[in-house]
Structure formats: structure tokens, C-alpha cells
Design a protein around this motif. Structure first.
Motif, PDB file in Angstrom:
ATOM      1  N   GLU A 145       1.048   4.120  -2.997  1.00 24.94           N
ATOM      2  CA  GLU A 145       0.747   5.528  -2.710  1.00 24.94           C
ATOM      3  C   GLU A 145       1.893   6.439  -3.135  1.00 24.94           C
ATOM      4  O   GLU A 145       1.684   7.491  -3.733  1.00 24.94           O
ATOM      5  CB  GLU A 145       0.514   5.720  -1.204  1.00 24.94           C
ATOM      6  CG  GLU A 145      -0.831   5.201  -0.726  1.00 24.94           C
ATOM      7  CD  GLU A 145      -0.897   5.149   0.811  1.00 24.94           C
ATOM      8  OE1 GLU A 145      -1.877   4.602   1.326  1.00 24.94           O
ATOM      9  OE2 GLU A 145       0.042   5.646   1.477  1.00 24.94           O
ATOM     10  N   GLN A 177       0.843  -1.208   0.000  1.00 22.44           N
ATOM     11  CA  GLN A 177       0.000   0.000   0.000  1.00 22.44           C
ATOM     12  C   GLN A 177       0.879   1.259   0.000  1.00 22.44           C
ATOM     13  O   GLN A 177       0.646   2.187  -0.776  1.00 22.44           O
ATOM     14  CB  GLN A 177      -0.897  -0.033   1.239  1.00 22.44           C
ATOM     15  CG  GLN A 177      -1.775   1.203   1.402  1.00 22.44           C
ATOM     16  CD  GLN A 177      -2.515   1.200   2.751  1.00 22.44           C
ATOM     17  OE1 GLN A 177      -2.897   0.152   3.258  1.00 22.44           O
ATOM     18  NE2 GLN A 177      -2.711   2.389   3.320  1.00 22.44           N
ATOM     19  N   GLU A 181       2.049   9.333  -5.966  1.00 19.72           N
ATOM     20  CA  GLU A 181       2.421  10.730  -5.674  1.00 19.72           C
ATOM     21  C   GLU A 181       3.462  11.238  -6.671  1.00 19.72           C
ATOM     22  O   GLU A 181       3.870  12.391  -6.621  1.00 19.72           O
ATOM     23  CB  GLU A 181       3.009  10.835  -4.249  1.00 19.72           C
ATOM     24  CG  GLU A 181       1.965  10.728  -3.152  1.00 19.72           C
ATOM     25  CD  GLU A 181       2.591  10.469  -1.772  1.00 19.72           C
ATOM     26  OE1 GLU A 181       3.781  10.788  -1.587  1.00 19.72           O
ATOM     27  OE2 GLU A 181       1.892   9.908  -0.920  1.00 19.72           O
TER      28      GLU A 181
END
Ligand code: PEP
Ligand code: MG
Length: 759
Positions: A586, A582, A590
Motif C-alpha cells: 500500500e 499488505q 501511495e
């Protein structure tokens, strides 16, 4: 009975002079048991005789003068058997030995109980009666219980025998205190006692030159305590009877200039530090109250202690805790923690001594990484008398020497020189490959925790980081570090080791690693909320840390590996993997350009050994945390000096488990390393190499020694050794066999507790 026992042991414990202690013992036992005689004989290790040390009822003039051979008399018999001897007609016993000067001929009843500490008979305690009667079972049980409790106290008093309870202690004679080796090396320096706050009994013996200001601080503290007591009294005035309220007046009187306050001031005038003076005065009062038979008066002892604690709290709240440390500081404390290490600037810190703990405690591991000579588990050290005293720390043999004499100083200075020569002699190995004579390659990595480890590690030719203990940074903070703060630190670490591999372990707190701002109170912390168990329960902490690790790699030519501590089930691995994936997703979303790191699991729990193959299928690598694995396999607390001897690297069960883990990883074609202290043990390292470990990760201090060992063996020879060892069933035999083989390979210098330099 329990109350009597408790009182006697407390009193004896408070008496820091052996003779006073023994005198208290014979006096209190005589009156508690209502016997005519009570005496103590102690074994003198040098003359190998029992010495008549204290008595009530026999001729006191003979104390210290009468001696008995080991096989002489009933006392000798008790010592030989290491069990009680209970007789109603002692004079008829074949071992009865009549010593005229003692005046014991009329006593027919005899009960002698051995005083035993750590399997060794220290002496015998004897009670005697004129009438012909056998002491009954409850009396025997009382004496046995008392003797068991007294043994430790006697050893302690013996070690510190030069002191009296009252006044400023005399100088400690040159004394040798055994403990457990914590981190190798020798330190010759000045002891500085570090002690927990708000415990009167822990306040060390310290002097002051600032007499005027110390007196002022003390008087102010007393003033505040007086006000506090007044407030307490008026708050309770409607709930207590007038006679109960008089207690508060009594407290106020105790604080008068003619009582405690005056006595403390008198000592400060003599140059004693206010907290020390307070401790001395309160201790003396408590001891005299405790000695009284009247229950009511004994309770007054607790009142005095309570008052003392209150004043101490005020004194400490005023004191600036930050102190300056002299060059050559040897930090000593009851229970040193990794956090305490950080208090002393590295350039000033010469050595460490801890009353509790063992060589595998975390503070010892950190000390090894920092190259600070350390001795752990020095149970009998008189801490309160060691403020700013000359001291030698022998981290090779696990011994502390206080007030070293000329010969001892000369000897240890020579050892320091030899050690430096030995380390220098290994230096050329730094740039050599770590492989066996027949070309089997082993990766030698380091364990790190502090930035100060980095330079030492690189200097010794570390090829990577096998364990970065990230919790050290957490422990030195007063709140959880933010993701950004962590990222910066991890990035620094990665850059310093670039382009090598760096294995970062996720936060491993619990057990003996506490965060002041996240206290975990548990009955059994090593079997409790530790390592991955904590971070999976707090995903916000885990996610922030993993994000910081992954983000730290951006633009750095380094190879990150993330490692999970204290795993005991597949479910934990799956959950951790899910959270790591996870984070990675992420971060990529970004727009940060990073690689997915390798993920590995530490094998530290027996359950993980049995499931090593299931675990390794799910991850990229395994690394054995042998410090914990040994603790959990052998059920030996790694911090407990009493069982330190049972904590064995060469235990056959441990070796079998280690072999099983390598085989499991290799059958799935995954790399496996070991990052516990065992990897840095030169004798163990050759067995680990033979087992097939791909990576040995250790404190930088041992790196070159281990490289020397590996380069001195052929893999075929190492494997032969291993095959033999795996068929052996005794840790001691295995150790001596391996050491023999080391000698044959020309590595005899590494077998001693300290490496011997050829100079
Ligand atoms: C171990 O248990 O072997 C290990 C490397 O981890 P730590 O000593 O930090 O518990
Ligand atoms: Mg561990």
C-alpha cells in the motif's frame, strides 16, 4: 470458623504496633477456642532465644522478661520440629521445662503451633488447659490456619513496630527493608508515596499547612455525602421497612460534628491532611467495631468504612492530582507501573521502590533503561508512613533503608562515589570493538522505550537497537496514538540512531502492561491476551503501527527491522507477515519510496523454542525474549517477588533452550539475538557469546560492562566453559562455576551485586 479467622486477621492487620497485634492475637484466640491460656513466644534473632511476648492466662508481668533457649522446653521443641506439639499431660514430657514465674504448672494440656514465614520459624503460639485432655483435630487445624495467616502480619508489624494505630505516626526508626534488586544504583532522597485512588486504606500519612482550606474541602465533601445519602434513602423509601430506613438516619448521625466529622476536623487542626485524617478516624472506628463479638455491631464497622470511602471519593474528586515533586524524589507505591514513572520529571526522579513485582517486571526494566536505582517486592514496607521521609534505595542489593542514620548515609555516599568511578573507568571502552580476544565479533545493541534512552545509549557506544518497546509510547497516552503521531516518533528514533539498525517491536500489551484506555480484565493475564494475540485480533491497530514504522524510514539513512512479540504458532507468523506485506504494498502504491524491512520473531514461549527452525525459515531473524522465556519455561511469574529466587538465568533447562534457538537459526543461516535482561548480565553474556548469539541487546547501563567481559575472553575458552556448563544440572553450581571463571579472567569486580571500583 472462617468468620472468626477473618476477623482476627483483619484486626491484627489493622494494628500497626507489634505489641498491640500480639495482644489481640492472644485475646481473640483464647476466647475463640475457649481455652484458659493463650501465649505467643517470638524468636529474637539477635539473642537466638524465644521471648515470652504476650499472654492471656499466664503471668502478664513476665511479658518481655522470660526467655527460652532454642532447645529449651516444649516451645523449643515446636520450633525445632517446625510442626505442632499436642500433649494431654505436658508435665510428663521429657522436654517439659518449668518456669516458675509464669504460673503454668497447673496446665496439663498443651498445644503449641509454630509461626512460620518463608521457611523460617518466627515463634510459637501456645494454648493451654488445666484438665487432662488432648486438643482435638479441629482445634489444632484452627490454630495452624491462624498461625499461617498471622506470620506475614507479624513480620510486617515487627518491621514497623514503632507505630500505633491512633494519631499521627511517630518517626520511623532507621529500618532496613529487604526486597529484590530492580535496577542497579543507589539513590539517597525523599520518599513520595504514589497510591491508587479511592482506597481509604492506601491513603498515606501526609501533613498539611493549609489547615483552613483543608477543613473547607472536607466539610464540603461531607455535605455532598449527606445529600447523596438523603437521596438514596428517599429513593428506597417505598421498598424498605421503616426500621431499615433508620439506617440512613444512623449514617447521617455518624457524620455529625460530634462524631466522625468533628474527629476529622480535630486532626486537620493539628496539621494532618484531610484524607489522612479521614483514614485515621475511620480506621480507629472500624477497628473498635470489628473487635466486638456481636455480629450486628461488627456490621456497623462496614457501614463506617463505606461512609469513609464515600467521603474519600468526594475529597479526591476535588483534589488536584498533579503534584510537585522535590529534587531527589524516590517514588514508592504498592504496585508501581510504567505509566507512573512518567509522572515525575526525570531530573527530579532519584529512585523507585515497589511493594510488589520483581526484577523482571516491566517497571524495573524501564527503570534500568533510564538508570533509576530501583528495589522491587519490598513486601513489608509501611507505605502509609513514608510520605516525604529520608530514604536510601540500594538497587544493587535490593534493600531499602528508611530514616538512614549517619553511618548508613556515609556508607552509601561512598558507594555512589565508587559506582561513579567504576562507570568512568569503563568509559574508554566506548569506542572499542566488541570482540573476544581471538577476534570473534558480537554486536552490542540496546533496548529502548523512551526518547530519553537515546542519548544514554549513544553515549555508551550502542551499535544498534535490538528492541524498541513501542508500547511505552502507547502507555503514556490516553488514547491510541494515530498513525501519523506514531510515524513522527518512530522517525525521530530512526534518525537518532542513523545509520544503525533499529528493531521495532509491534505493540506488546497485556500481562502487566496495561493501557488505561483499553483495559483487559483477565484471571491469568500472562497466559492470556498478550502481544501478537491482541494485535492480530485488532488488525486495524497492527496495520496502523506497521504503516507508521515503514513510512517513518522514508529518506532516513537507517535500517528498520520489525519484530513480533509472544509468538506461539506458525499461523501467527504467517498472518503477521501477510499484514506487513499488505502495508508495504500500500505504501509503495501511495508513491512513498521505502524498503521492505526485515521481519523477525521473538522467541519467548517454549513452543517457539521447539519450532524455532520452522519459524526462522519464514522470517529474517530471531531474537530471544529471555524475560518471558524464563517465566514460561520455569513457570515462575516474573512479577512475583515470592518466587523471585526461582527465576534463574542459569537454569540448565533455560540454557539448553537458548542453545537450541541459536542452532536452529544458524542452521538456516539467519542471525539470532537476545534482548531479554539476561543479555545484560555480565556472567550470562559470556555464555551467550559462546553459544553463538550474533546480537546481545540490553539496557544501556550494562553495555560497557558486557563489552569488558567479552573483550576479556578468548572464544575458545568461552566455548570450553559452555561445554562444561551444558553438562551441569544445577543452576547454583553453574552460576558459581561461571563466576569463578570470571574471577580468573580478571573480572572479579563484576561478580558482586554492585561493581567494585578500583579507587
Ligand atoms: C522479554 O520478554 O525478554 C522481552 C524482551 O520483552 P518484555 O520484557 O518487554 O516482555
Ligand atoms: Mg516479553
Amino acid at each position: 470458623m472462617l468468620d472468626v479467622l477473618r476477623r482476627i486477621t483483619q484486626e491484627v492487620d489493622a494494628a500497626r504496633d507489634l505489641n498491640i497485634a500480639l495482644d489481640i492475637i492472644v485475646d481473640r484466640v483464647q476466647s475463640a477456642m475457649g481455652t484458659e491460656v493463650c501465649s505467643v513466644y517470638l524468636l529474637d534473632d539477635e539473642s537466638k532465644q524465644y521471648v515470652f511476648m504476650a499472654t492471656r492466662g499466664l503471668n502478664t508481668e513476665m511479658v518481655g522478661k522470660v526467655t527460652l533457649e532454642l532447645d529449651e522446653g516444649l516451645v523449643g521443641l515446636v520450633g525445632e520440629r517446625a510442626e505442632p506439639v499436642n500433649l494431654h499431660n505436658a508435665s510428663r514430657h521429657p522436654r517439659y521445662h518449668y518456669v516458675g514465674e509464669l504460673g503454668e504448672e497447673k496446665y496439663e494440656s498443651f498445644l503449641g503451633v509454630p509461626i512460620i514465614h518463608h521457611r523460617k520459624v518466627l515463634g510459637v503460639i501456645v494454648v493451654q488447659q488445666t484438665g487432662r485432655r488432648r486438643f482435638d483435630e479441629s482445634e489444632e487445624a484452627f490454630l495452624i490456619t491462624l498461625s499461617a495467616q498471622l506470620a506475614g502480619i507479624i513480620v510486617h508489624a515487627q518491621a514497623t513496630g514503632a507505630f500505633t494505630i491512633s494519631g499521627v505516626a511517630a518517626d520511623l526508626p532507621a529500618s532496613r527493608f529487604p526486597g529484590t534488586a530492580g535496577a542497579p544504583g543507589v539513590a539517597i532522597g525523599t520518599s513520595i508515596v504514589i497510591y491508587p485512588e479511592a482506597d481509604l486504606y492506601q491513603v498515606p500519612e501526609r501533613t498539611t499547612k493549609k489547615i483552613k482550606s483543608e477543613k473547607k474541602i472536607f466539610r464540603n465533601a461531607v455535605k455532598e455525602v449527606r445529600a447523596e445519602i438523603r437521596k438514596l434513602g428517599s429513593r428506597l423509601s417505598d421498598r424498605l421497612q421503616p426500621e431499615e430506613l433508620t439506617l440512613f438516619d444512623a449514617y447521617q448521625r455518624m457524620l455529625d460534628e460530634t462524631a466522625i466529622t468533628g474527629e476529622v476536623i480535630e486532626r486537620i487542626d493539628q496539621g494532618v491532611w484531610s484524607q489522612t485524617a479521614l483514614r485515621q478516624v475511620i480506621e480507629a472506628h472500624v477497628a473498635s467495631f470489628e473487635a466486638l463479638d456481636d455480629h450486628y455491631m461488627r456490621e456497623r464497622g462496614s457501614d463506617v468504612l463505606d461512609l469513609g470511602q464515600r467521603i474519600l471519593t468526594k475529597l479526591q474528586s476535588k483534589e488536584e492530582r498533579k503534584r510537585t515533586y522535590p529534587r531527589g524524589t524516590v517514588l514508592i507505591g504498592d504496585d508501581l507501573t510504567p505509566g507512573m514513572l512518567a509522572e515525575v520529571p526525570r531530573s527530579k526522579l532519584a529512585g523507585l521502590v515497589s511493594v510488589s513485582g520483581s526484577g523482571s517486571s516491566h517497571v524495573a526494566i524501564l527503570a534500568k533503561a533510564m538508570g533509576v536505582p530501583t528495589v522491587m517486592g519490598v513486601e513489608d514496607l509501611p507505605l502509609h508512613l513514608l510520605e516525604e521521609k529520608p530514604i536510601i534505595v540500594d538497587g544493587f542489593d535490593g534493600v531499602v533503608i528508611t530514616y538512614p542514620n549517619k553511618d548508613q548515609l556515609a556508607l552509601y555516599k561512598r558507594i555512589v562515589k565508587e559506582e561513579a568511578a567504576f562507570v568512568e573507568g569503563l568509559e574508554p571502552l566506548k569506542d572499542e570493538r566488541c570482540e573476544t580476544k581471538d577476534g570473534h565479533r558480537v554486536l552490542l545493541w540496546v533496548n529502548t522505550g523512551l526518547m530519553t534512552d537515546v542519548a544514554r545509549s549513544l553515549d555508551r557506544g550502542a551499535e544498534g537497537v535490538g528492541l524498541y518497546r513501542t508500547e511505552v509510547h502507547f502507555m503514556m497516552n490516553d488514547r491510541f496514538p494515530t498513525e501519523e503521531e506514531q510515524r513522527l516518533i518512530y522517525r525521530k528514533h530512526l534518525k537518532a540512531f542513523s545509520p544503525r539498525q533499529v528493531t521495532m517491536r509491534t505493540l506488546d500489551i497485556g500481562g502487566d502492561k496495561a493501557l488505561s484506555y483499553f483495559p483487559i480484565q483477565e484471571e491469568n493475564p500472562f497466559l492470556g491476551w498478550r502481544g501478537i494475540r491482541v494485535t492480530l485480533d485488532h488488525p486495524e491497530i497492527f496495520l496502523a503501527q506497521v504503516r507508521a514504522m515503514i513510512k517513518a524510514t522514508e529518506g532516513v539513512d537507517a535500517y528498520l527491522r520489525i519484530m513480533l512479540p509472544m509468538v506461539s504458532s506458525i499461523a501467527e507468523v504467517d498472518e503477521a507477515q501477510r499484514l506487513i506485506s499488505q502495508c508495504y504494498r500500500e505504501i509503495v502504491e501511495e508513491g512513498v519510496e521505502v524498503e521492505m524491512p526485515d521481519v523477525g520473531v521473538m522467541i519467548e514461549v517454549p513452543a517457539a523454542v521447539y519450532q524455532a527452525r520452522d519459524i526462522v525459515k519464514r522470517v529474517d531473524f530471531l531474537s530471544v525474549g529471555s524475560n518471558d522465556l524464563i517465566q514460561y519455561m520455569l513457570a515462575v511469574d516474573r512479577n512475583n517477588s515470592r518466587v523471585a529466587e526461582l527465576y534463574q538465568d542459569f537454569h540448565p533447562a533455560v540454557l539448553q533452550a537458548l542453545k537450541q534457538v541459536v542452532d536452529a537459526a544458524h542452521s538456516e543461516r539467519k542471525p539470532v539475538g537476545i534482548c531479554g535482561e539476561m543479555a545484560g548480565n555480565p556472567s550470562a553474556a559470556i555464555l551467550l557469546t559462546a553459544m553463538g548469539y550474533d546480537v546481545l541487546s540490553m539496557n544501556s547501563t550494562n553495555l560497557l560492562m558486557v563489552k569488558w567481559v567479552i573483550r576479556s575472553f578468548e572464544m575458545t575458552r568461552a566455548k570450553k566453559m559452555l561445554n562444561k556448563v551444558l553438562k551441569m544440572d544445577n543452576a547454583f553450581l553453574i552460576k558459581s562455576y561461571v563466576e569463578d571463571e570470571m574471577r580468573k579472567a580478571g573480572l572479579g569486580q563484576l561478580i558482586h551485586s554492585r561493581p567494585v571500583a578500583v579507587v
